[in-house]
Design a protein around this motif. Structure first.
Motif, PDB file in Angstrom:
ATOM      1  N   PRO A 117       0.889  -1.215   0.169  1.00 38.50           N
ATOM      2  CA  PRO A 117      -0.043   0.125  -0.101  1.00 38.50           C
ATOM      3  C   PRO A 117       1.067   1.327   0.083  1.00 38.50           C
ATOM      4  O   PRO A 117       1.801   1.383   0.627  1.00 38.50           O
ATOM      5  N   PRO A 118       0.362   2.301  -0.513  1.00 42.20           N
ATOM      6  CA  PRO A 118       1.066   3.708  -0.328  1.00 42.20           C
ATOM      7  C   PRO A 118       0.856   4.071   0.857  1.00 42.20           C
ATOM      8  O   PRO A 118      -0.209   3.518   1.666  1.00 42.20           O
ATOM      9  N   ALA A 119       1.670   5.139   1.526  1.00 40.79           N
ATOM     10  CA  ALA A 119       1.433   5.792   2.775  1.00 40.79           C
ATOM     11  C   ALA A 119      -0.063   6.050   3.011  1.00 40.79           C
ATOM     12  O   ALA A 119      -0.748   5.941   3.811  1.00 40.79           O
ATOM     13  N   ILE A 120      -0.356   7.066   1.978  1.00 42.35           N
ATOM     14  CA  ILE A 120      -1.775   7.828   1.782  1.00 42.35           C
ATOM     15  C   ILE A 120      -2.069   7.801   0.608  1.00 42.35           C
ATOM     16  O   ILE A 120      -1.233   7.819  -0.623  1.00 42.35           O
ATOM     17  N   PHE A 121      -3.279   7.839   0.233  1.00 46.37           N
ATOM     18  CA  PHE A 121      -3.663   8.052  -1.128  1.00 46.37           C
ATOM     19  C   PHE A 121      -4.970   9.068  -1.390  1.00 46.37           C
ATOM     20  O   PHE A 121      -5.815   9.248  -0.302  1.00 46.37           O
ATOM     21  N   GLN A 122      -5.227   9.529  -2.600  1.00 55.28           N
ATOM     22  CA  GLN A 122      -6.579  10.421  -2.925  1.00 55.28           C
ATOM     23  C   GLN A 122      -7.744   9.663  -3.069  1.00 55.28           C
ATOM     24  O   GLN A 122      -7.700   8.606  -3.906  1.00 55.28           O
ATOM     25  N   LEU A 166      -9.701  11.997   5.338  1.00 52.34           N
ATOM     26  CA  LEU A 166      -9.381  13.368   5.699  1.00 52.34           C
ATOM     27  C   LEU A 166      -9.664  14.415   4.805  1.00 52.34           C
ATOM     28  O   LEU A 166      -9.003  14.429   3.756  1.00 52.34           O
ATOM     29  N   PRO A 167     -10.657  15.047   4.754  1.00 56.33           N
ATOM     30  CA  PRO A 167     -10.896  16.145   3.830  1.00 56.33           C
ATOM     31  C   PRO A 167      -9.890  17.058   3.734  1.00 56.33           C
ATOM     32  O   PRO A 167      -9.605  17.715   4.915  1.00 56.33           O
ATOM     33  N   ILE A 168      -9.445  17.399   2.537  1.00 56.79           N
ATOM     34  CA  ILE A 168      -8.419  18.395   2.196  1.00 56.79           C
ATOM     35  C   ILE A 168      -8.691  19.554   1.606  1.00 56.79           C
ATOM     36  O   ILE A 168      -8.028  20.639   1.654  1.00 56.79           O
ATOM     37  N   ASN A 169      -9.822  19.491   0.752  1.00 58.94           N
ATOM     38  CA  ASN A 169     -10.379  20.610  -0.118  1.00 58.94           C
ATOM     39  C   ASN A 169     -11.824  20.736  -0.245  1.00 58.94           C
ATOM     40  O   ASN A 169     -12.692  19.446   0.132  1.00 58.94           O
ATOM     41  N   VAL A 170     -12.288  21.709  -0.687  1.00 54.43           N
ATOM     42  CA  VAL A 170     -13.593  21.837  -1.180  1.00 54.43           C
ATOM     43  C   VAL A 170     -13.547  22.486  -2.668  1.00 54.43           C
ATOM     44  O   VAL A 170     -12.923  23.438  -2.748  1.00 54.43           O
ATOM     45  N   HIS A 171     -14.031  21.728  -3.565  1.00 56.71           N
ATOM     46  CA  HIS A 171     -14.101  22.002  -5.089  1.00 56.71           C
ATOM     47  C   HIS A 171     -15.852  22.505  -5.251  1.00 56.71           C
ATOM     48  O   HIS A 171     -16.562  21.769  -4.517  1.00 56.71           O
ATOM     49  N   ARG A 172     -15.937  23.274  -6.226  1.00 59.53           N
ATOM     50  CA  ARG A 172     -17.226  23.595  -6.838  1.00 59.53           C
ATOM     51  C   ARG A 172     -17.531  23.041  -8.288  1.00 59.53           C
ATOM     52  O   ARG A 172     -16.499  23.474  -9.181  1.00 59.53           O
ATOM     53  N   ASN A 173     -18.346  22.221  -8.410  1.00 58.63           N
ATOM     54  CA  ASN A 173     -18.547  21.791  -9.791  1.00 58.63           C
ATOM     55  C   ASN A 173     -19.346  22.516 -10.882  1.00 58.63           C
ATOM     56  O   ASN A 173     -19.277  22.559 -11.998  1.00 58.63           O
ATOM     57  N   ASN A 174     -20.362  23.533 -10.302  1.00 62.03           N
ATOM     58  CA  ASN A 174     -21.236  24.077 -11.070  1.00 62.03           C
ATOM     59  C   ASN A 174     -20.642  25.442 -11.361  1.00 62.03           C
ATOM     60  O   ASN A 174     -21.367  26.588 -10.672  1.00 62.03           O
ATOM     61  N   VAL A 175     -20.079  25.652 -12.142  1.00 58.87           N
ATOM     62  CA  VAL A 175     -19.256  27.077 -12.352  1.00 58.87           C
ATOM     63  C   VAL A 175     -19.132  27.004 -14.007  1.00 58.87           C
ATOM     64  O   VAL A 175     -18.533  26.057 -14.865  1.00 58.87           O
ATOM     65  N   ASN A 200     -15.237  16.959  -2.947  1.00 57.96           N
ATOM     66  CA  ASN A 200     -14.179  16.932  -1.947  1.00 57.96           C
ATOM     67  C   ASN A 200     -13.288  15.602  -2.341  1.00 57.96           C
ATOM     68  O   ASN A 200     -13.421  14.731  -2.638  1.00 57.96           O
ATOM     69  N   ASP A 201     -11.920  16.287  -2.260  1.00 58.44           N
ATOM     70  CA  ASP A 201     -10.873  15.056  -2.046  1.00 58.44           C
ATOM     71  C   ASP A 201     -10.499  14.899  -0.623  1.00 58.44           C
ATOM     72  O   ASP A 201     -10.425  15.744   0.251  1.00 58.44           O
ATOM     73  N   SER A 202     -10.522  13.432  -0.389  1.00 61.36           N
ATOM     74  CA  SER A 202     -10.134  12.978   0.709  1.00 61.36           C
ATOM     75  C   SER A 202      -9.050  12.245   0.893  1.00 61.36           C
ATOM     76  O   SER A 202      -9.066  11.452  -0.178  1.00 61.36           O
ATOM     77  N   LYS A 206      -4.311  26.977  -1.846  1.00 64.80           N
ATOM     78  CA  LYS A 206      -3.998  27.939  -2.565  1.00 64.80           C
ATOM     79  C   LYS A 206      -3.663  28.053  -4.091  1.00 64.80           C
ATOM     80  O   LYS A 206      -3.820  28.789  -4.878  1.00 64.80           O
ATOM     81  N   LEU A 207      -2.866  26.885  -4.197  1.00 63.18           N
ATOM     82  CA  LEU A 207      -2.692  26.672  -5.764  1.00 63.18           C
ATOM     83  C   LEU A 207      -3.542  25.800  -6.364  1.00 63.18           C
ATOM     84  O   LEU A 207      -3.446  25.975  -7.699  1.00 63.18           O
ATOM     85  N   LYS A 208      -4.332  25.028  -5.702  1.00 59.16           N
ATOM     86  CA  LYS A 208      -5.180  24.014  -6.459  1.00 59.16           C
ATOM     87  C   LYS A 208      -6.493  24.653  -7.002  1.00 59.16           C
ATOM     88  O   LYS A 208      -7.154  24.186  -8.084  1.00 59.16           O
ATOM     89  N   GLY A 209      -6.648  26.010  -6.418  1.00 57.59           N
ATOM     90  CA  GLY A 209      -8.073  26.599  -6.892  1.00 57.59           C
ATOM     91  C   GLY A 209      -9.163  26.153  -6.181  1.00 57.59           C
ATOM     92  O   GLY A 209     -10.488  26.343  -6.578  1.00 57.59           O
ATOM     93  N   SER A 210      -8.842  25.359  -4.981  1.00 52.08           N
ATOM     94  CA  SER A 210      -9.793  25.038  -3.996  1.00 52.08           C
ATOM     95  C   SER A 210      -9.938  25.791  -2.940  1.00 52.08           C
ATOM     96  O   SER A 210      -9.233  26.697  -2.949  1.00 52.08           O
ATOM     97  N   ILE A 211     -10.906  25.514  -2.064  1.00 48.68           N
ATOM     98  CA  ILE A 211     -10.777  26.227  -0.674  1.00 48.68           C
ATOM     99  C   ILE A 211     -10.463  25.045   0.162  1.00 48.68           C
ATOM    100  O   ILE A 211     -11.050  23.719   0.175  1.00 48.68           O
ATOM    101  N   PRO A 212      -9.876  25.460   1.476  1.00 43.53           N
ATOM    102  CA  PRO A 212      -9.482  24.499   2.548  1.00 43.53           C
ATOM    103  C   PRO A 212     -10.850  23.772   3.037  1.00 43.53           C
ATOM    104  O   PRO A 212     -12.046  24.190   3.370  1.00 43.53           O
ATOM    105  N   ALA A 213     -10.644  22.396   3.503  1.00 38.16           N
ATOM    106  CA  ALA A 213     -11.609  21.659   4.217  1.00 38.16           C
ATOM    107  C   ALA A 213     -11.725  22.334   5.597  1.00 38.16           C
ATOM    108  O   ALA A 213     -12.781  22.413   6.227  1.00 38.16           O
ATOM    109  N   ARG A 214     -10.655  22.660   6.052  1.00 37.39           N
ATOM    110  CA  ARG A 214     -10.728  23.316   7.490  1.00 37.39           C
ATOM    111  C   ARG A 214     -11.113  24.988   7.313  1.00 37.39           C
ATOM    112  O   ARG A 214     -10.945  25.569   6.416  1.00 37.39           O
ATOM    113  N   THR A 215     -12.162  25.189   7.958  1.00 34.25           N
ATOM    114  CA  THR A 215     -12.657  26.626   8.270  1.00 34.25           C
ATOM    115  C   THR A 215     -12.107  27.552   8.632  1.00 34.25           C
ATOM    116  O   THR A 215     -12.374  28.795   8.779  1.00 34.25           O
TER     117      THR A 215
END
Length: 434
Positions: free
Chosen positions: A104-109, A158-167, A321-323, A354-363
């Motif tokens: 197994p990898p250490a972690i995965f998307q 572990l959620p790491i980001n929030v993306h929006r699809n309807n754009v 969401n990517d977790s 900041k680089l991916k174009g998403s917003i953090p899962a942490r508020t």
């Protein structure tokens, strides 16, 4: 017997892997460097992270996190083992093979929800609940994202980001030069599209070599016709697919296809996005990782490109969401735990999003220095109705989105709405778990 069942379950996943959200390209993978760190190479631990983040801003985002982690832990090297192609399906195939082979990898998307939790069903995931308790993550990650990754009160992602699809993304200069405004309704969309087509400009860029991006196109029309509550019931199988609203959305989708580039079946999402960059096309409907892609092409927001939510009678945030998941049986567990902790930290999530174009899962992450788009998305996330995205892999079981992708191809190229609706109704058994 349990180990045999686990192996068979994973092999089944290899054979029936879903096409999952988020596109990728063929960028070269990288490894976080230890040059100048002063770390003794003989004492370094090596880990790897498996993802499909290889296109434009998303590859830059992952490498930024790995660089930050290595600066904090110079004794741990993390290989960026990203796998390009298939909008994630290639990476998932590699993951299933490695899990079945005991490597197994250490972690995965994964996508938060069913896409991640299928690995828990095959007894391949470690619960991360202890991390949440130790680092207070339950207090800073929204309940919607937590529940998406929870089974029997244990949190596995572990959620790491929030993306929006309807754009809708658009080349601002193309619209401005032709005296056009970004559309707020589908009637306006088709009026704008007709004006662009008359000027020899492709109104809507599409790359559906991976049918997931055609699925996304139809999903946005369904959001408009059904609203937040209606589409949620659709994805649980509680309403029929043969309704006037669904039929109207299909009609919108079919009409949108008449304004797309002729070679759409040969392109993936980032290839279609290049048509926006070049000005050969005016608009594109895509998740907001496209913002990171445009930034990587040195396009300036509100100067070179702009955005508007897809037409909808309600203010909806169609969330993707990517977790990150941590497999069972990983080597160097203490080092892996440090990596998971860093991905969940304010520093890790700030650098990544900041680089991916998403917003953090942490508020609690300050986004005041984020892009103009990301700042607006962060505000919309607070003000809108949150709807899990079908195309994002979070709204339904993997088997259903696989089936939907298969059927959208049939609808796209055969244009038989009756057959499409009938097949979706037959697939409702998947939604009901029958």
């Amino acid at each position: 017997m349990k180990s045999i069942n686990k192996f068979n379950s994973i092999i089944g996943i290899v054979l029936l892997l879903p096409l999952v959200l988020f596109g990728c390209s063929s960028n070269t993978n990288s490894v976080s460097s230890n040059e100048g760190s002063g770390a003794d190479a003989s004492q370094q631990v090596e880990l790897d992270i498996l993802s499909w983040w290889t296109a434009g801003g998303e590859a830059d985002a992952l490498n930024a996190v790995l660089d930050g982690f290595h600066a904090a832990h110079p004794d741990i090297l993390v290989e960026n083992a990203a796998v390009a192609g298939g909008a994630g399906s290639n990476a998932q195939t590699v993951l299933a093979t490695r899990l079945a082979g005991g490597d197994p990898p250490a972690i995965f998307q994964a996508q938060g929800g069913p896409d991640l939790l299928r690995w828990q069903e095959s007894d391949s995931l470690e619960a991360l609940t202890g991390f949440y308790d130790e680092f207070g993550w339950k207090d800073v990650i929204p309940e919607t994202l937590l529940q998406m990754n929870t089974v029997d009160n244990e949190i596995y992602g572990l959620p790491i980001n929030v993306h929006r699809n309807n754009v809708i993304w658009y080349n601002k200069k193309v619209l401005d030069e032709n005296g056009l405004q970004p559309p707020t309704t589908y009637d306006e969309f088709f009026t704008t599209a007709e004006a662009l087509k008359a000027k020899g400009i492709t109104p809507l860029a599409l790359g559906d070599k991976n049918p997931r991006w055609a699925t996304l196109l139809l999903e946005t029309a369904l959001l408009d016709q059904l609203g937040a509550d209606g589409i949620a019931k659709l994805w649980t199988g509680d309403v029929d697919f043969d309704t006037p609203e669904v039929r109207a959305a299909i009609g919108i989708y079919q009409k949108m296809l008449t304004y797309t580039n002729e070679n759409h079946s040969a392109l993936d999402w980032q290839d279609a996005a290049e048509l926006i960059v070049s000005g050969d096309a005016a608009m594109m409907i895509m998740g907001d990782w496209a913002s990171g892609f445009f930034a990587s092409k040195n396009m300036e927001p509100n100067v070179d490109y702009g955005w508007i939510t897809t037409p909808s009678k309600e203010k909806i945030f169609n969330v993707v969401n990517d977790s990150m998941g941590m497999p069972k049986g990983v080597a160097n567990q203490e080092a892996v735990k440090k990596l998971v902790e860093y991905f969940g930290s304010v520093e890790g999530q700030k650098a990544f999003n900041k680089l991916k174009g998403s917003i953090p899962a942490r508020t609690d992450v300050d986004v005041s220095d984020y892009s103009l788009y990301s700042q607006s998305a962060a505000q919309d996330f607070k003000d809108s109705k949150i709807v899990l995205s079908l195309a994002g892999g979070s709204a339904t079981p993997a088997a259903f989105i696989n089936k939907f992708d298969e059927l959208i191809n049939m609808l796209t190229y055969q244009q038989d709405a009756d057959a499409f609706v009938q097949a979706l109704n037959e697939a409702k058994t998947i939604l009901k778990g029958n």
